[in-house]
Design an enzyme around this catalytic site. Sequence first.
Site, PDB file in Angstrom:
ATOM      1  N   ARG A 281       7.595   3.194  -1.121  1.00 52.98           N
ATOM      2  CA  ARG A 281       6.796   2.672  -2.307  1.00 52.98           C
ATOM      3  C   ARG A 281       7.361   2.672  -3.793  1.00 52.98           C
ATOM      4  O   ARG A 281       6.882   1.955  -4.543  1.00 52.98           O
ATOM      5  CB  ARG A 281       5.485   3.649  -2.370  1.00 52.98           C
ATOM      6  CG  ARG A 281       4.037   3.267  -2.373  1.00 52.98           C
ATOM      7  CD  ARG A 281       3.204   4.306  -2.600  1.00 52.98           C
ATOM      8  NE  ARG A 281       1.900   3.783  -2.900  1.00 52.98           N
ATOM      9  CZ  ARG A 281       0.970   4.179  -1.456  1.00 52.98           C
ATOM     10  NH1 ARG A 281       1.743   4.508  -0.580  1.00 52.98           N
ATOM     11  NH2 ARG A 281      -0.249   3.753  -1.623  1.00 52.98           N
TER      12      ARG A 281
ATOM     13  N   ARG B 170      -4.133   2.512  -9.663  1.00 51.76           N
ATOM     14  CA  ARG B 170      -3.317   2.472  -8.355  1.00 51.76           C
ATOM     15  C   ARG B 170      -2.770   1.036  -8.299  1.00 51.76           C
ATOM     16  O   ARG B 170      -1.603   0.695  -7.662  1.00 51.76           O
ATOM     17  CB  ARG B 170      -4.330   2.785  -7.104  1.00 51.76           C
ATOM     18  CG  ARG B 170      -4.375   4.318  -6.839  1.00 51.76           C
ATOM     19  CD  ARG B 170      -5.452   4.849  -5.889  1.00 51.76           C
ATOM     20  NE  ARG B 170      -5.427   4.105  -4.526  1.00 51.76           N
ATOM     21  CZ  ARG B 170      -6.661   4.030  -3.871  1.00 51.76           C
ATOM     22  NH1 ARG B 170      -7.888   4.210  -4.395  1.00 51.76           N
ATOM     23  NH2 ARG B 170      -6.272   3.536  -2.600  1.00 51.76           N
TER      24      ARG B 170
ATOM     25  N   ARG C  24     -12.982   8.417  -0.084  1.00 50.80           N
ATOM     26  CA  ARG C  24     -11.922   9.242  -0.889  1.00 50.80           C
ATOM     27  C   ARG C  24     -11.968   9.474  -2.294  1.00 50.80           C
ATOM     28  O   ARG C  24     -12.627   8.733  -3.112  1.00 50.80           O
ATOM     29  CB  ARG C  24     -10.605   8.453  -0.823  1.00 50.80           C
ATOM     30  CG  ARG C  24      -9.957   8.416   0.963  1.00 50.80           C
ATOM     31  CD  ARG C  24      -8.862   7.509   1.235  1.00 50.80           C
ATOM     32  NE  ARG C  24      -8.016   7.115  -0.011  1.00 50.80           N
ATOM     33  CZ  ARG C  24      -6.986   6.454   0.212  1.00 50.80           C
ATOM     34  NH1 ARG C  24      -6.630   5.843   1.254  1.00 50.80           N
ATOM     35  NH2 ARG C  24      -6.109   6.150  -0.878  1.00 50.80           N
TER      36      ARG C  24
ATOM     37  N   ARG D 180     -15.482   1.735   0.883  1.00 54.24           N
ATOM     38  CA  ARG D 180     -14.646   2.215   2.115  1.00 54.24           C
ATOM     39  C   ARG D 180     -15.007   3.433   2.561  1.00 54.24           C
ATOM     40  O   ARG D 180     -15.386   4.431   1.434  1.00 54.24           O
ATOM     41  CB  ARG D 180     -13.313   1.991   1.576  1.00 54.24           C
ATOM     42  CG  ARG D 180     -12.128   2.757   2.522  1.00 54.24           C
ATOM     43  CD  ARG D 180     -10.823   2.324   2.408  1.00 54.24           C
ATOM     44  NE  ARG D 180     -10.265   2.950   1.337  1.00 54.24           N
ATOM     45  CZ  ARG D 180      -8.918   2.695   1.177  1.00 54.24           C
ATOM     46  NH1 ARG D 180      -8.275   2.000   1.738  1.00 54.24           N
ATOM     47  NH2 ARG D 180      -8.441   3.580   0.156  1.00 54.24           N
TER      48      ARG D 180
ATOM     49  N   LYS E 273      -3.886  -2.134   5.316  1.00 52.48           N
ATOM     50  CA  LYS E 273      -2.678  -1.751   5.965  1.00 52.48           C
ATOM     51  C   LYS E 273      -3.117  -0.659   7.326  1.00 52.48           C
ATOM     52  O   LYS E 273      -2.541  -0.671   8.080  1.00 52.48           O
ATOM     53  CB  LYS E 273      -1.763  -0.785   5.116  1.00 52.48           C
ATOM     54  CG  LYS E 273      -1.093  -1.777   4.061  1.00 52.48           C
ATOM     55  CD  LYS E 273      -0.055  -0.894   2.989  1.00 52.48           C
ATOM     56  CE  LYS E 273      -0.787   0.323   2.362  1.00 52.48           C
ATOM     57  NZ  LYS E 273      -1.599  -0.149   1.314  1.00 52.48           N
TER      58      LYS E 273
END
Length: 226
Positions: free
Chosen positions: A93, A171, A160, A127, A19
Site C-alpha cells: 500500500r 482512508r 467495521r 457494508r 477487492k
Amino acid sequence: MVQQRILRAVIMGPPGSGKGTVSGRIVKRFGLSHLSSGDLLRANIKAQTELGLLMKSCIDQGQLVPDDVISRLILTEMRSIEQSSWLLDGFPRTVTQAETLDGVCSVDTVINMDVPFQIIKQRLTSRWLHLPSGRVYNIDFNPPKISGLDDVTGEPLIQRDDDTPETITRRLRSYEKQTQPVLEYYRSKGMLETFSGTETNKIWPHIQAFLSKKLFPQNDKVVGKA
Ligand code: ATP
Ligand code: MG
C-alpha cells in the site's frame, strides 16, 4: 492435460472498491491462496495479540500501520503459501512496501480496481462483514440471505469500526497520497492491469477473462476451449 501456471498477483483499489469480494471469487474460481492484510490485522485485533492491540487505534482512525509492522506480518504469512499461486489484497500500500515485496519475490501481475470515490463512500457505510472469513455483504445490493447473519456459517455479521463517514474520508485521502504512487510504480514496470467500473458484477467478468488467459495460456491456442 491443461496445466495451471503459478501466478503471483496483487489486487489493488481504494477502500471499498470490491477487492475483498473479487478476491473471494478469484479464490473460488482459480484456487489461488488469498492473503488480505486487513483481514490479518482484524484477526490480530480480535485475538487481542500484542500487535493487534498496538495497531487498533491506528486502523480505527483510518491511518496506515507502519511499513515495517505490516511487511513483517505479510512476509511471515507468505512463507506458508510460497509454493502455490497467490493473491495479495491490501499489500503493498506504499512504495516502500512494494520495494520490500520486490526484494523477496517477483509479482506477475497487479489488478487495479478503479472505482469512483463517490460510489465508494455510499458503499462503505452500508457494508457488513463476517469477521472470521472476510466475507463482505452490502445491505443495498448484496444483502445476506438472513439479515445480520453470514450465508455460509450463520454467524453474526459486524460493521467495521473504521467504516464511519469521517474515517472513510481519511482512508480515501491516505489512498490518494500513499497508495496511488504504488499504481505508478507498477505501471512503469508494465505490470498494471486496470479494470474500471461502478459495479463489481460488471468488472468481474473482465478480471476473470484476464486471469484465465494468465493461468491457462495454452487454452488460447486450443479452438473451442476459450
Ligand atoms: P477494503 O475493506 O475495501 O479492502 P481498505 O482497503 O481500507 O478497505 P483493509 O485492507 O481491510 O481496508 O485495511 C484496513 C486497515 O488496515 C487500513 O485502513 C490500514 O489502517 C490497515 N492496513 C491494511 N493493510 C495495510 C498496509 N499494507 N499498510 C498499512 N496499513 C494497512
Ligand atoms: Mg479488504
